[in-house]
Write an enzyme that holds these catalytic residues in place. Sequence first.
Site, PDB file in Angstrom:
ATOM      1  N   TRP A  13      28.059  53.116  62.726  1.00  0.00           N
ATOM      2  CA  TRP A  13      28.829  53.029  61.487  1.00  0.00           C
ATOM      3  C   TRP A  13      30.221  53.563  61.770  1.00  0.00           C
ATOM      4  O   TRP A  13      30.373  54.619  62.391  1.00  0.00           O
ATOM      5  CB  TRP A  13      28.199  53.854  60.354  1.00  0.00           C
ATOM      6  CG  TRP A  13      29.133  53.911  59.182  1.00  0.00           C
ATOM      7  CD1 TRP A  13      29.432  52.894  58.318  1.00  0.00           C
ATOM      8  CD2 TRP A  13      29.959  55.025  58.790  1.00  0.00           C
ATOM      9  NE1 TRP A  13      30.392  53.304  57.416  1.00  0.00           N
ATOM     10  CE2 TRP A  13      30.726  54.602  57.684  1.00  0.00           C
ATOM     11  CE3 TRP A  13      30.122  56.312  59.273  1.00  0.00           C
ATOM     12  CZ2 TRP A  13      31.650  55.443  57.046  1.00  0.00           C
ATOM     13  CZ3 TRP A  13      31.036  57.169  58.646  1.00  0.00           C
ATOM     14  CH2 TRP A  13      31.787  56.717  57.531  1.00  0.00           C
ATOM     15  N   GLU A  36      25.959  49.131  60.792  1.00  0.00           N
ATOM     16  CA  GLU A  36      25.863  49.513  59.376  1.00  0.00           C
ATOM     17  C   GLU A  36      27.121  49.178  58.585  1.00  0.00           C
ATOM     18  O   GLU A  36      28.173  49.779  58.779  1.00  0.00           O
ATOM     19  CB  GLU A  36      25.601  51.029  59.281  1.00  0.00           C
ATOM     20  CG  GLU A  36      25.503  51.533  57.849  1.00  0.00           C
ATOM     21  CD  GLU A  36      25.251  53.037  57.750  1.00  0.00           C
ATOM     22  OE1 GLU A  36      25.250  53.723  58.803  1.00  0.00           O
ATOM     23  OE2 GLU A  36      25.059  53.536  56.630  1.00  0.00           O
ATOM     24  N   LYS A  66      29.485  48.784  54.989  1.00  0.00           N
ATOM     25  CA  LYS A  66      29.743  49.624  53.805  1.00  0.00           C
ATOM     26  C   LYS A  66      30.741  48.916  52.898  1.00  0.00           C
ATOM     27  O   LYS A  66      31.610  48.185  53.372  1.00  0.00           O
ATOM     28  CB  LYS A  66      30.309  50.972  54.269  1.00  0.00           C
ATOM     29  CG  LYS A  66      30.463  52.007  53.170  1.00  0.00           C
ATOM     30  CD  LYS A  66      30.797  53.379  53.753  1.00  0.00           C
ATOM     31  CE  LYS A  66      30.883  54.412  52.638  1.00  0.00           C
ATOM     32  NZ  LYS A  66      31.151  55.762  53.154  1.00  0.00           N
ATOM     33  N   ASP A 105      22.223  50.464  54.091  1.00  0.00           N
ATOM     34  CA  ASP A 105      22.297  51.770  53.433  1.00  0.00           C
ATOM     35  C   ASP A 105      22.310  51.513  51.929  1.00  0.00           C
ATOM     36  O   ASP A 105      23.180  50.795  51.422  1.00  0.00           O
ATOM     37  CB  ASP A 105      23.566  52.509  53.885  1.00  0.00           C
ATOM     38  CG  ASP A 105      23.667  53.909  53.299  1.00  0.00           C
ATOM     39  OD1 ASP A 105      23.464  54.065  52.077  1.00  0.00           O
ATOM     40  OD2 ASP A 105      23.957  54.854  54.059  1.00  0.00           O
ATOM     41  N   HIS A 110      25.552  51.595  49.950  1.00  0.00           N
ATOM     42  CA  HIS A 110      26.723  50.885  50.468  1.00  0.00           C
ATOM     43  C   HIS A 110      26.993  49.528  49.840  1.00  0.00           C
ATOM     44  O   HIS A 110      27.664  48.684  50.429  1.00  0.00           O
ATOM     45  CB  HIS A 110      26.591  50.704  51.980  1.00  0.00           C
ATOM     46  CG  HIS A 110      26.851  51.971  52.739  1.00  0.00           C
ATOM     47  ND1 HIS A 110      27.039  52.010  54.092  1.00  0.00           N
ATOM     48  CD2 HIS A 110      26.975  53.251  52.315  1.00  0.00           C
ATOM     49  CE1 HIS A 110      27.247  53.264  54.474  1.00  0.00           C
ATOM     50  NE2 HIS A 110      27.208  54.035  53.419  1.00  0.00           N
ATOM     51  N   HIS A 167      18.839  52.948  55.587  1.00  0.00           N
ATOM     52  CA  HIS A 167      19.333  54.277  55.250  1.00  0.00           C
ATOM     53  C   HIS A 167      19.046  54.438  53.765  1.00  0.00           C
ATOM     54  O   HIS A 167      19.818  53.991  52.926  1.00  0.00           O
ATOM     55  CB  HIS A 167      20.841  54.379  55.492  1.00  0.00           C
ATOM     56  CG  HIS A 167      21.193  54.818  56.880  1.00  0.00           C
ATOM     57  ND1 HIS A 167      22.462  55.122  57.269  1.00  0.00           N
ATOM     58  CD2 HIS A 167      20.398  55.036  57.963  1.00  0.00           C
ATOM     59  CE1 HIS A 167      22.451  55.493  58.540  1.00  0.00           C
ATOM     60  NE2 HIS A 167      21.212  55.444  58.976  1.00  0.00           N
ATOM     61  N   ASP A 191      29.730  58.036  44.541  1.00  0.00           N
ATOM     62  CA  ASP A 191      29.114  58.689  45.690  1.00  0.00           C
ATOM     63  C   ASP A 191      27.920  57.887  46.166  1.00  0.00           C
ATOM     64  O   ASP A 191      27.076  57.478  45.370  1.00  0.00           O
ATOM     65  CB  ASP A 191      28.673  60.108  45.349  1.00  0.00           C
ATOM     66  CG  ASP A 191      27.942  60.738  46.537  1.00  0.00           C
ATOM     67  OD1 ASP A 191      28.543  60.795  47.616  1.00  0.00           O
ATOM     68  OD2 ASP A 191      26.768  61.130  46.394  1.00  0.00           O
ATOM     69  N   ASP A 229      25.673  59.020  48.422  1.00  0.00           N
ATOM     70  CA  ASP A 229      24.783  59.867  49.211  1.00  0.00           C
ATOM     71  C   ASP A 229      24.102  60.991  48.444  1.00  0.00           C
ATOM     72  O   ASP A 229      24.029  62.108  48.947  1.00  0.00           O
ATOM     73  CB  ASP A 229      25.575  60.469  50.381  1.00  0.00           C
ATOM     74  CG  ASP A 229      26.179  59.392  51.267  1.00  0.00           C
ATOM     75  OD1 ASP A 229      25.416  58.752  51.995  1.00  0.00           O
ATOM     76  OD2 ASP A 229      27.398  59.187  51.196  1.00  0.00           O
ATOM     77  N   ASP A 262      19.513  58.929  54.425  1.00  0.00           N
ATOM     78  CA  ASP A 262      20.930  59.261  54.627  1.00  0.00           C
ATOM     79  C   ASP A 262      21.540  59.778  53.332  1.00  0.00           C
ATOM     80  O   ASP A 262      21.886  59.000  52.449  1.00  0.00           O
ATOM     81  CB  ASP A 262      21.707  58.024  55.118  1.00  0.00           C
ATOM     82  CG  ASP A 262      23.170  58.356  55.406  1.00  0.00           C
ATOM     83  OD1 ASP A 262      23.509  59.556  55.469  1.00  0.00           O
ATOM     84  OD2 ASP A 262      23.976  57.418  55.555  1.00  0.00           O
TER      85      ASP A 262
HETATM   86  C1  RNT Z   1      28.474  56.635  55.819  1.00  0.00           C
HETATM   87  C2  RNT Z   1      27.251  56.034  56.425  1.00  0.00           C
HETATM   88  C3  RNT Z   1      26.741  56.776  57.605  1.00  0.00           C
HETATM   89  C4  RNT Z   1      26.861  58.266  57.460  1.00  0.00           C
HETATM   90  C5  RNT Z   1      26.255  59.017  58.607  1.00  0.00           C
HETATM   91  C6  RNT Z   1      26.679  60.461  58.615  1.00  0.00           C
HETATM   92  O1  RNT Z   1      28.815  56.035  54.644  1.00  0.00           O
HETATM   93  O2  RNT Z   1      26.238  55.944  55.477  1.00  0.00           O
HETATM   94  O3  RNT Z   1      25.443  56.385  57.848  1.00  0.00           O
HETATM   95  O4  RNT Z   1      26.281  58.703  56.273  1.00  0.00           O
HETATM   96  O5  RNT Z   1      26.575  58.356  59.768  1.00  0.00           O
HETATM   97 ZN    ZN Z   2      24.238  55.381  56.106  1.00  0.00          ZN
END
Ligand code: RNT
Ligand code: ZN
Length: 426
Positions: free
Chosen positions: A194, A233, A235, A266, A269, A293, A301, A303, A333
């Site tokens: 990523w 990955e 985003k 993810d 994302h 993820h 946000d 995460d 993640d």
């Molecule tokens: C960031 C990605 C990635 C990170 C990690 C720390 O938006 O999700 O996976 O969270 O690499």
């Molecule tokens: Zn991620």
Amino acid sequence: MAASRKVTHPSKGELAYQFAKNRYADFGVDIDLAMQRLSAIPISIHCWQGDDVGGFENSGETLGGGIAVTGNYPGKALTSKQLRNDLEKALSLIPGKHRVNLHANYGEFSGKRVDRDAIEPAHFKDWIDWAKSHQLGLDFNPTFFSHPKAADGFTLSHKHKGTRKFWIEHGKRCREIGAAMGKALGSTTITNFWIPDGYKDTPADRVGPRERLEQSLDEIFTTKLKNNLDAVEPKLFGIGSESYVVGSSEFYLGYAVSRQKALCLDAGHFHPTESVADKISSVLQFVPEVLLHVSRGVRWDSDHVVTLTDDVIAIAREVVAGGFLKRVHIGLDYFDASINRVAAWVIGTRALQRALLSALLEPTEALQQCELDGDFTSRLALQEELKALPSGLVWEVFCAQQNVPTGADWIAEVRQYEADVLSLRG
Ligand code: RNT
Ligand code: ZN
């Protein structure tokens, strides 16, 4: 890893088990089979929840890459030894055998300054030895952020050849480290790429950075490696890259399909109204494997700590019902520094396992038969009935069988660890 413990929760009892067993049997579901299957699903637990994505390079760099950790709950891991101890505590409260997911900036450099283009498997020896002694798999990630050469927001797609070269070398070395981990542990390591590259405001050139990213990735992936699986990955946006992200969903889907790489989805994302669950069976028509993820997006946000939401249940359902447990690798993640970090791991992992359990308790064939028969009335009615079946009881039986605390009993153990260990940290 769990010491033998006394499980006091009443649902451990034979009564609860029999009740759940009979109730699910009414729908043709065998709870023992579901629990057995759940015990065989490893979750890749991300190390970075334990220290707010800091790592141990001691470079003085602050977190970059358009990601941010908020909160200042006391007791974060300050060394890799502390991080491993914290992970052990969390793992002792989570049923099953799992994996740990490391970032390149968690290497151990014995006080020396080793730049990202010079890291080697030797810097991860203690992690590998630790994983081996606890029968854990390891997964890996190059770290394309929190570094002076990523300070302007670009890495593999950077306009300057020299900067690209530096990051390409980092990527190559990370794959070698992943392969070394996989070999040492007898379990393939996924090395996930990523990068944060993108613009805050409307670009004048959307093409150039994507051409450069494609070339850089091709260069990184030239060597064929055993014991390592590459993943990429995408985003939608980051903090400071709201208008343009080089590695977008379409970019990496095309890349993964054309190069037959694993695609990392993810859950944080994508646009909030997109269904990540629905993407799984779509992309698996064309890419060999998927890395998940699992995360929880809240507004801007991406995460937050994973909880048992409809989104997560739907993702787990698609993996299980689609028959994809072998082709989908499941990781977490997220990062939250506003609550106890060990608890954050336990909450997220257990939530994801509960989602998987509810998927394994679904009478999928019966639902699919309704569908084939054109009986959408029964399909909908059955789906609604299933929601209220006692999967929570099966979960508690499973935890008891796996010798980890049932119900909320694990909270007391985290509190004890906080008092004995975390509260003593500087
Ligand atoms: C960031 C990605 C990635 C990170 C990690 C720390 O938006 O999700 O996976 O969270 O690499
Ligand atoms: Zn991620």
